[in-house]
Scaffold this active site. Structure first.
Site: not given
Length: 429
Positions: A46, A121, A145
């Protein structure tokens, strides 16, 4: 090849390190023995997490040319285990946003219907795994997330006990709201990834207090089930799908209609989250406001007026909720809840502002079904449930007491195999 074919449509990656991945693969091929448990496994990281020599943008134009000199510890441990870092997966700016998009990349599209959001996210990581671009991806989870994208994209995720994967650079050493974790297509891959990244670090005070509780379950599992923790807004369609999943689970476990007392949880998380964000990013708002996205600006401003009393009152409520969770686990082995309060929505809509026509007080309230668990820091395994041919993916959170990841994985494997609660790949339109 699969990234080249699919990522132009899905936008899962901000950066693909083709040359670096090939070099790492050559090292694996030349090694006389496996480098580690993840020898040669491609992994997406990420883009909130530092990777040495590889652009790390944090989803922001402010860092579009930022190349860290050192890996974050979780990345370093993956490399030592033989993993090949394939690239950086998309995230909203600084991880704040319901839709996985920013001014550099996105929106990341749902592989089951590219008109829909992947969730945020860690949406880039979820899509990269779901579409078969990588078998394993790193994620972070503050209020949901990893769990929301996992549920939206039909993959599994693990949000471990805070400190299980150390964060020695975290400015607030005792902050347990955010954790590193992983997304994969099955429980075994999650367990393997966690095994190579777990372990204490003297610079992370949370990591030194994490204890393993790997005692096996005795007899038929007792599972408390709740669609909403008594306070979270959850859509009718999600409640229906969750009830159907619980009916299936009743074949392998005793279901108990219990929930911890989560009174005040909504206000508690709003306060703590706002305070942490204002503390971390307030200077950027003062000096670089015009370069920030509206979502980030809102998030920072939400904490600007909080007092010390506001913060401590929230911590007081958080403690009461934690103790209620502990009391529940005296009667149950696991607690199960939906992994999201809604189904994926059109990617053009930036925020969930209402559920079933009822307006939400803030743009983060749709995450309450996940952020309540973040408040107390209990580990969570997210699994996709069985679905019909035309049904959208749907996931459940399986929650256990701190330190019980082994027990979570054992139960997750059982329902993967016995109930079919597992990923099923789809073909892109």
């Amino acid at each position: 090849m699969r990234i080249a074919d699919q990522d132009p449509q899905l936008a899962a990656f901000v950066t693909v390190d083709t040359e670096g991945a090939r070099d790492a693969a050559d090292v694996c091929d030349a090694a006389p023995a496996p480098i580690g448990p993840l020898h040669g496994v491609p992994v997406g990281i990420k883009d909130l997490t530092d990777t040495a020599g590889l652009t790390t943008t944090y989803g922001s134009v402010l860092f579009r040319n930022h190349v860290p000199a050192e890996d974050d510890l979780v990345v370093a441990r993956l490399r030592r285990a033989g993993a090949i870092i394939l690239g950086k997966t998309n995230t909203p700016e600084f991880g704040f946003g319901a839709v996985c998009t920013n001014r550099l990349c996105g929106p990341t599209r749902n592989p089951f219907d590219p008109a829909l959001t992947s969730g945020g996210s860690s949406g880039g990581s979820a899509v990269a795994v779901a579409a078969g671009m990588v078998p394993l991806a790193h994620g972070t989870d503050f209020g949901g997330s990893m769990r929301t994208p996992a549920g939206f994209c039909d993959v599994a995720s693990i949000r471990p006990t805070p400190g299980r994967i150390p964060s020695p650079r975290r400015p607030l050493g005792w902050d347990m709201l955010a954790t590193h974790g992983f997304l994969a297509r099955g429980v075994d891959d999650l367990a393997l990834a966690l095994s190579v990244c777990a372990g204490d670090d003297a610079k992370d005070p949370l990591s030194t207090g994490v204890c393993n509780d790997d005692r096996p379950l005795a007899g038929r599992p007792r599972i408390a089930v709740t669609p909403d923790f008594g306070v979270a807004p959850v859509s009718r369609d999600v409640r229906t799908r969750f009830a159907a999943a619980c009916d299936v689970l009743a074949g392998v476990a005793d279901l108990l209609p219990f929930s911890p007392d989560c009174s005040g949880a909504m206000e508690t998380f709003r306060t703590l989250r706002a305070a942490h964000i204002a503390n971390s990013y307030g200077e950027l708002l003062r000096t670089r406001r015009t370069e920030l996205t509206p979502t980030v600006i809102w998030n920072i401003e939400a904490g600007a007026e909080l007092s010390a009393e506001d913060y401590l009152n929230a911590e007081r409520r958080r403690t009461a909720i934690y103790r209620s969770f502990r009391a529940l686990f005296a009667r149950a082995d696991f607690l199960i809840a939906p992994a999201a309060s809604v189904f994926p929505w059109p990617k053009e809509i930036s925020d969930v502002t209402a559920i079933d026509g009822v307006a939400l007080e803030t743009p983060i309230d749709y995450l309450a079904v996940t952020f309540i668990v973040s408040l107390v820091g209990f580990p969570v395994l997210t699994l996709p449930v069985r679905r019909g041919e035309n049904e959208l993916p749907f996931g459940i959170q399986i929650i256990a007491p701190p330190g019980c990841e082994s027990r979570l994985f054992a139960f997750g494997r059982a329902i993967e195999n016995e109930l079919g609660f597992s990923h099923r790949r789809t073909k892109l339109p």
